[in-house]
Design a protein around this motif. Structure first.
Motif, PDB file in Angstrom:
ATOM      1  N   ALA A 374      58.736  56.065  30.456  1.00 20.37           N
ATOM      2  CA  ALA A 374      58.509  54.268  30.571  1.00 20.37           C
ATOM      3  C   ALA A 374      58.132  54.054  32.182  1.00 20.37           C
ATOM      4  N   GLU A 375      58.694  54.652  33.137  1.00 19.14           N
ATOM      5  CA  GLU A 375      58.309  54.173  34.438  1.00 19.14           C
ATOM      6  C   GLU A 375      56.927  54.659  34.789  1.00 19.14           C
ATOM      7  N   HIS A 376      56.457  55.847  34.280  1.00 23.24           N
ATOM      8  CA  HIS A 376      54.907  56.077  34.447  1.00 23.24           C
ATOM      9  C   HIS A 376      53.933  55.092  33.797  1.00 23.24           C
ATOM     10  N   VAL A 377      54.377  54.406  32.756  1.00 23.51           N
ATOM     11  CA  VAL A 377      53.688  53.684  32.022  1.00 23.51           C
ATOM     12  C   VAL A 377      53.795  52.278  32.668  1.00 23.51           C
ATOM     13  N   LYS A 378      54.851  52.062  33.226  1.00 21.23           N
ATOM     14  CA  LYS A 378      55.185  50.681  34.124  1.00 21.23           C
ATOM     15  C   LYS A 378      54.242  50.863  35.409  1.00 21.23           C
ATOM     16  N   ALA A 379      54.126  51.985  36.182  1.00 24.22           N
ATOM     17  CA  ALA A 379      53.291  52.190  37.293  1.00 24.22           C
ATOM     18  C   ALA A 379      51.939  51.946  36.802  1.00 24.22           C
ATOM     19  N   ALA A 380      51.471  52.286  35.480  1.00 25.71           N
ATOM     20  CA  ALA A 380      50.002  52.131  35.008  1.00 25.71           C
ATOM     21  C   ALA A 380      49.754  50.691  34.733  1.00 25.71           C
ATOM     22  N   VAL A 381      50.769  50.092  34.345  1.00 25.66           N
ATOM     23  CA  VAL A 381      50.595  48.355  34.172  1.00 25.66           C
ATOM     24  C   VAL A 381      50.445  47.819  35.516  1.00 25.66           C
ATOM     25  N   LEU A 382      51.251  48.269  36.443  1.00 30.15           N
ATOM     26  CA  LEU A 382      51.287  47.386  37.977  1.00 30.15           C
ATOM     27  C   LEU A 382      49.524  47.868  38.304  1.00 30.15           C
ATOM     28  N   ILE A 383      49.413  49.142  38.452  1.00 28.03           N
ATOM     29  CA  ILE A 383      47.945  49.339  38.874  1.00 28.03           C
ATOM     30  C   ILE A 383      46.782  48.861  38.233  1.00 28.03           C
ATOM     31  N   GLY A 384      46.826  48.909  36.907  1.00 25.66           N
ATOM     32  CA  GLY A 384      45.802  48.291  36.030  1.00 25.66           C
ATOM     33  C   GLY A 384      45.688  46.905  36.269  1.00 25.66           C
ATOM     34  N   SER A 385      47.156  45.979  36.359  1.00 23.80           N
ATOM     35  CA  SER A 385      46.935  44.702  36.687  1.00 23.80           C
ATOM     36  C   SER A 385      46.398  44.156  38.024  1.00 23.80           C
ATOM     37  N   LEU A 386      46.687  45.088  39.054  1.00 28.70           N
ATOM     38  CA  LEU A 386      46.245  44.718  40.507  1.00 28.70           C
ATOM     39  C   LEU A 386      44.646  45.382  40.574  1.00 28.70           C
ATOM     40  N   THR A 387      44.175  46.076  39.851  1.00 30.63           N
ATOM     41  CA  THR A 387      42.819  46.414  39.641  1.00 30.63           C
ATOM     42  C   THR A 387      42.005  45.359  39.131  1.00 30.63           C
ATOM     43  N   ALA A 388      42.632  44.967  37.877  1.00 27.67           N
ATOM     44  CA  ALA A 388      41.853  43.870  37.274  1.00 27.67           C
ATOM     45  C   ALA A 388      41.786  42.624  38.284  1.00 27.67           C
ATOM     46  N   ALA A 389      43.058  42.347  38.661  1.00 33.34           N
ATOM     47  CA  ALA A 389      43.218  41.088  39.692  1.00 33.34           C
ATOM     48  C   ALA A 389      42.028  41.253  41.153  1.00 33.34           C
ATOM     49  N   ALA A 390      41.943  42.477  41.540  1.00 38.38           N
ATOM     50  CA  ALA A 390      41.023  42.545  42.733  1.00 38.38           C
ATOM     51  C   ALA A 390      39.540  42.532  42.307  1.00 38.38           C
ATOM     52  N   LEU A 391      39.243  43.077  41.094  1.00 42.24           N
ATOM     53  CA  LEU A 391      37.866  43.115  40.522  1.00 42.24           C
ATOM     54  C   LEU A 391      37.466  41.460  40.065  1.00 42.24           C
ATOM     55  N   ALA A 392      38.541  40.756  39.575  1.00 40.51           N
ATOM     56  CA  ALA A 392      38.301  39.218  39.351  1.00 40.51           C
ATOM     57  C   ALA A 392      38.123  38.672  40.438  1.00 40.51           C
ATOM     58  N   ALA A 393      38.900  38.793  41.411  1.00 39.46           N
ATOM     59  CA  ALA A 393      38.759  38.046  42.849  1.00 39.46           C
ATOM     60  C   ALA A 393      37.260  38.289  43.238  1.00 39.46           C
ATOM     61  N   LEU A 394      36.718  39.524  43.353  1.00 36.79           N
ATOM     62  CA  LEU A 394      35.516  39.772  43.927  1.00 36.79           C
ATOM     63  C   LEU A 394      34.411  39.019  43.003  1.00 36.79           C
ATOM     64  N   LEU A 395      34.481  39.107  41.707  1.00 36.65           N
ATOM     65  CA  LEU A 395      33.459  38.412  40.759  1.00 36.65           C
ATOM     66  C   LEU A 395      33.461  36.842  40.907  1.00 36.65           C
ATOM     67  N   LEU A 396      34.707  36.118  41.014  1.00 34.00           N
ATOM     68  CA  LEU A 396      34.941  34.857  40.830  1.00 34.00           C
ATOM     69  C   LEU A 396      34.743  34.198  42.314  1.00 34.00           C
TER      70      LEU A 396
END
Length: 435
Positions: A374-396
């Motif tokens: 569960a800890e590893h999956v939570k880490a993936a959620v955090l990294i995925g969300s931060l990655t999506a946020a960074a990409l969206a910031a660049l695009l928008l």
């Protein structure tokens, strides 16, 4: 000769009452999202500091009423109790969308519904494919399906973009449909050891709740004790307690009578939405986002099949699902994109929807009972969300000049009557601008 029916415009100007409702909801979510970001940062810092033992002790501290089956840890109280308030607000918002919002007719519901469904189906499919290819478990297929509207709006606030109201409303509708999908998944796939007597009691309580609404009975002293009772019975039934919240939200009336200034749903949402966005969800994040960010722990995100599948589902699946779902729905309904916008804007919005923080963390806890996994999956959620946020910031951010022009035109009020000129015939121009 029969005149051709005019084609519907995608992301055009919202009706004024709808825009007011959306603006109020988004304003609260934005503030709550900033608090959510702060809570997540505190959780990560605390869990990876020399005081990590204190973090775990607080998170795992139990209290409650054992005789009623409610002896829970602090972490479980936030996930099962406080998130029920979050889902109550989500249920009210969904009911409003179904009754007076974008989902009230098939014509207006088609585009956001198709986009949201594709935005759930594609991440789930990519998760299963990735997990199976790596020899992992497909049990976490639901983790990358949801969009965290508060986190997404906080990102918009941080990058200071002037995203048009129609795009923000579309993002809100996507998140509402996502929340409904999430609660259905939790109710159907994460229910075990059913206690039918407790479930029958919860259903009876919901029927009584409906009757009180149907006969226009007022007074918090009826609804608050009943709501707590329904929640407790739902928890003890084996069905996740947050289902009680969304059920009561869907029951609350969202249309007002002639002698009412606001509907019961609107009044309840106005009262508890700030608590949900500013307290309930951040506290859940505080005790759910505290995962190890050591090199070894982060390495598992990219080497273990389940965390990697979550990361791909959030970042790649959400973009593909929502973007192509929107494109196909627009083409199928013969709708035209707002001439002031471009498909690049939809791509940025789809990328932003890859932020799946709150509900993804909740489903991750349910799908993976093993604490380490569960800890590893939570880490993936955090990294995925931060990655999506960074990409969206660049695009928008690349399009922010256009968004600012649209924002200024949408809000221009030369006559000072409180209603933008674009909503008044013959006064001012509709929002527009050159691309």
């Amino acid at each position: 000769m029969t005149q051709a029916r005019p084609r519907k415009t995608v992301f055009g100007l919202l009706p004024w009452p709808e825009r007011q409702a959306v603006a109020e909801a988004l304003r609260t979510e934005t503030v709550g999202g900033l608090v959510l970001l702060a809570a997540a940062v505190v959780a990560l810092a605390w869990a990876n500091s020399p005081w990590s033992g204190a973090y775990e002790a607080v998170r795992d501290f139990h209290f409650g009423i054992p005789a009623l089956g409610l002896d829970l840890s602090v972490g479980h109280w936030t996930a099962d109790g406080l998130l029920a308030v979050f889902f109550l607000v989500a249920g009210i918002e969904l009911k409003r969308e179904l009754v007076v919002g974008e989902l009230r007719t098939p014509a207006t519901a088609a585009l956001p519904a198709v986009a949201a469904l594709c935005g759930m189906a594609v991440p789930a499919a990519l998760y299963v494919l990735t997990a199976k290819a790596g020899g992992g478990s497909p049990d976490g297929w639901a983790v990358p399906m949801a969009t965290d509207i508060a986190f997404a709006l906080a990102v918009l606030a941080v990058i200071s973009t002037h995203l048009p109201t129609a795009l923000r409303a579309f993002l809100l509708t996507l998140a509402v449909v996502d929340d409904l999908g999430a609660i259905l998944i939790i109710a159907i796939f994460f229910t075990s050891d059913l206690n039918f007597w407790a479930l029958a009691g919860a259903v009876a309580g919901l029927v009584l709740f409906y009757a009180l609404q149907r006969f226009r009975i007022r007074g918090w002293w009826w609804y608050v004790p009943l709501g707590i009772t329904v929640w407790a019975l739902m928890y003890n039934s084996g069905v996740h307690a947050t289902v009680a919240g969304v059920a009561m939200g869907l029951i609350l009336r969202t249309t007002r009578d002639k002698n009412e200034k606001a509907s019961p749903g609107a009044r309840v949402a106005h009262l508890i939405h700030p608590f949900s966005a500013g307290v309930a969800v951040p506290l859940f994040a505080l005790f759910a986002a505290g995962v190890s960010v050591s090199g070894e722990a982060l390495g598992h995100v990219f080497t273990d099949p389940e965390p990697l599948a979550v990361l791909i589902g959030l970042v790649v699946g959400k973009i593909l699902g929502i973007f192509f779902g929107t494109y196909l729905a627009a083409r199928f309904t013969r709708a035209e994109l707002n001439p002031d916008l471009a498909w690049a804007d939809v791509l940025g919005l789809a990328t932003l929807a890859g932020i799946g923080f709150t509900v993804a963390l909740l489903i991750g806890e349910l799908a993976f009972p093993d604490p380490t996994q569960a800890e590893h999956v939570k880490a993936a959620v955090l990294i995925g969300s931060l990655t999506a946020a960074a990409l969206a910031a660049l695009l928008l951010r690349r399009r922010n000049r256009i968004y600012r022009q649209l924002y200024e035109a949408e809000n221009r009020d030369d006559d000072g009557d409180g209603i933008p000129d674009c909503y008044q015939t013959g006064t001012g121009a509709r929002p527009g601008g050159s691309r």
